[in-house]
Design an enzyme around this catalytic site. Structure first.
Site, PDB file in Angstrom:
ATOM      1  N   SER A  69      10.432   7.537  10.331  1.00  0.00           N
ATOM      2  CA  SER A  69       9.913   8.786  10.897  1.00  0.00           C
ATOM      3  C   SER A  69      10.777   9.290  12.051  1.00  0.00           C
ATOM      4  CB  SER A  69       8.485   8.581  11.390  1.00  0.00           C
ATOM      5  OG  SER A  69       7.652   8.149  10.342  1.00  0.00           O
TER       6      SER A  69
HETATM    7  N1  SAH Z   1       6.127   3.794  10.113  1.00  0.00           N
HETATM    8  C1  SAH Z   1       7.414   4.082   9.503  1.00  0.00           C
HETATM    9  C2  SAH Z   1       7.356   5.284   8.615  1.00  0.00           C
HETATM   10  C3  SAH Z   1       7.456   4.908   7.194  1.00  0.00           C
HETATM   11  S1  SAH Z   1       7.257   6.251   6.048  1.00  0.00           S
HETATM   12  C4  SAH Z   1       8.448   4.203  10.612  1.00  0.00           C
HETATM   13  O1  SAH Z   1       8.370   3.441  11.535  1.00  0.00           O
HETATM   14  O2  SAH Z   1       9.345   5.023  10.534  1.00  0.00           O
HETATM   15  C5  SAH Z   1       5.592   6.014   5.544  1.00  0.00           C
HETATM   16  C6  SAH Z   1       5.298   4.769   4.759  1.00  0.00           C
HETATM   17  O3  SAH Z   1       3.934   4.866   4.337  1.00  0.00           O
HETATM   18  C7  SAH Z   1       6.114   4.565   3.486  1.00  0.00           C
HETATM   19  O4  SAH Z   1       6.798   3.353   3.574  1.00  0.00           O
HETATM   20  C8  SAH Z   1       5.053   4.527   2.379  1.00  0.00           C
HETATM   21  O5  SAH Z   1       5.324   3.595   1.346  1.00  0.00           O
HETATM   22  C9  SAH Z   1       3.809   4.114   3.153  1.00  0.00           C
HETATM   23  N2  SAH Z   1       2.531   4.423   2.526  1.00  0.00           N
HETATM   24  C10 SAH Z   1       2.155   5.529   1.834  1.00  0.00           C
HETATM   25  N3  SAH Z   1       0.891   5.403   1.399  1.00  0.00           N
HETATM   26  C11 SAH Z   1       0.437   4.181   1.839  1.00  0.00           C
HETATM   27  C12 SAH Z   1      -0.788   3.455   1.694  1.00  0.00           C
HETATM   28  N4  SAH Z   1      -1.828   3.944   1.011  1.00  0.00           N
HETATM   29  N5  SAH Z   1      -0.881   2.236   2.270  1.00  0.00           N
HETATM   30  C13 SAH Z   1       0.163   1.691   2.966  1.00  0.00           C
HETATM   31  N6  SAH Z   1       1.349   2.320   3.114  1.00  0.00           N
HETATM   32  C14 SAH Z   1       1.494   3.550   2.561  1.00  0.00           C
END
Ligand code: SAH
Length: 222
Positions: A69
């Site tokens: 992010s």
């Molecule tokens: N927190 C991360 C952002 C990752 S992007 C950072 O530090 O940058 C968002 C993530 O949410 C993705 O890896 C995606 O696979 C996950 N995601 C989407 N739906 C989800 C769900 N129902 N349960 C757990 N993870 C989920």
């Protein structure tokens, strides 16, 4: 706090400080959150080929069609999670991705639980976080839409992926007085950040905030 996080991060201090300045310029005011952004080495959560861009304020690919992010959005959400003059207690993150936000949260909250639904990303986050020896962070492979009933209630819940609404299980697992911050899809082109505060067992106060852009919240595990 992971005792190793600070010493391990001594290199690139100038870059991290510059990133915290960009996050502040983007409007984040909460000092402890800015300090955490200035502490966590973001490049350590990314592929070597992208290290040159790690201290820019932008979202970048981490594989499996997901992203790390945008730092100013991570910081904005963590700022919103804080109640004025309160330290963060137990926090749940949905969407570990590479583990960057989880590392930032671990510096601010007493306990952090982070769920990821894509196995290879969960494994990657585990290996990227290992060198930091963070002892107040638990990574869980599962569907975050269901929350984590065994560790509930949470003082803070933060979603790193946008759904059509806030999953009921997460609203149930929020402590009274707790805060939830999540991006929610408004239409094909727009998403909005929502802040939800649980006022009593049945009453939730909802505030719509900034326009944002996140990957989709999906159900089930892969
Ligand atoms: N927190 C991360 C952002 C990752 S992007 C950072 O530090 O940058 C968002 C993530 O949410 C993705 O890896 C995606 O696979 C996950 N995601 C989407 N739906 C989800 C769900 N129902 N349960 C757990 N993870 C989920």
């Amino acid at each position: 706090m992971g005792p190793q996080l600070k010493p391990a991060a001594e290199r690139f201090a100038g870059y991290r400080q510059a990133l915290a300045s960009k996050v502040m310029a983007a409007g984040v005011k909460h000092h402890k959150t800015l300090d955490a952004i200035a502490t966590v080495p973001r490049h350590a959560f990314m592929d070597a080929g992208l290290h040159g861009q790690a201290y820019e304020d932008s979202a970048l690919p981490i594989g499996h069609q997901q992203t790390i992010s945008k730092p100013s959005v991570v910081a904005r959400m963590i700022e919103l999670l804080h109640k004025p003059k309160h330290k963060l207690g137990k926090v749940l993150e949905i969407g570990t991705g590479c583990g960057y936000q989880a590392a930032v949260l671990s510096l601010l909250a007493e306990e952090v639980y982070s769920i990821e639904r894509i196995r290879p990303l969960h494994d990657m986050a585990r290996s990227k976080l290992r060198p930091f020896r963070i002892n107040n962070l638990r990574l869980i492979y599962g569907d975050g839409i269901l929350g984590l009933p065994q560790a509930a209630p949470f003082d803070g819940i933060i979603l790193a992926a946008a759904g059509l609404g806030i999953p009921d299980a997460l609203l149930d697992q929020l402590a009274i007085g707790g805060r939830l911050v999540a991006p929610v899809v408004r239409n094909e082109k727009e998403q909005q950040l929502l802040l939800i505060e649980r006022m009593s067992s049945l009453r939730y106060q909802r505030t719509a905030l900034d326009e944002v852009f996140f990957v989709p919240l999906q159900s089930g595990v892969v």
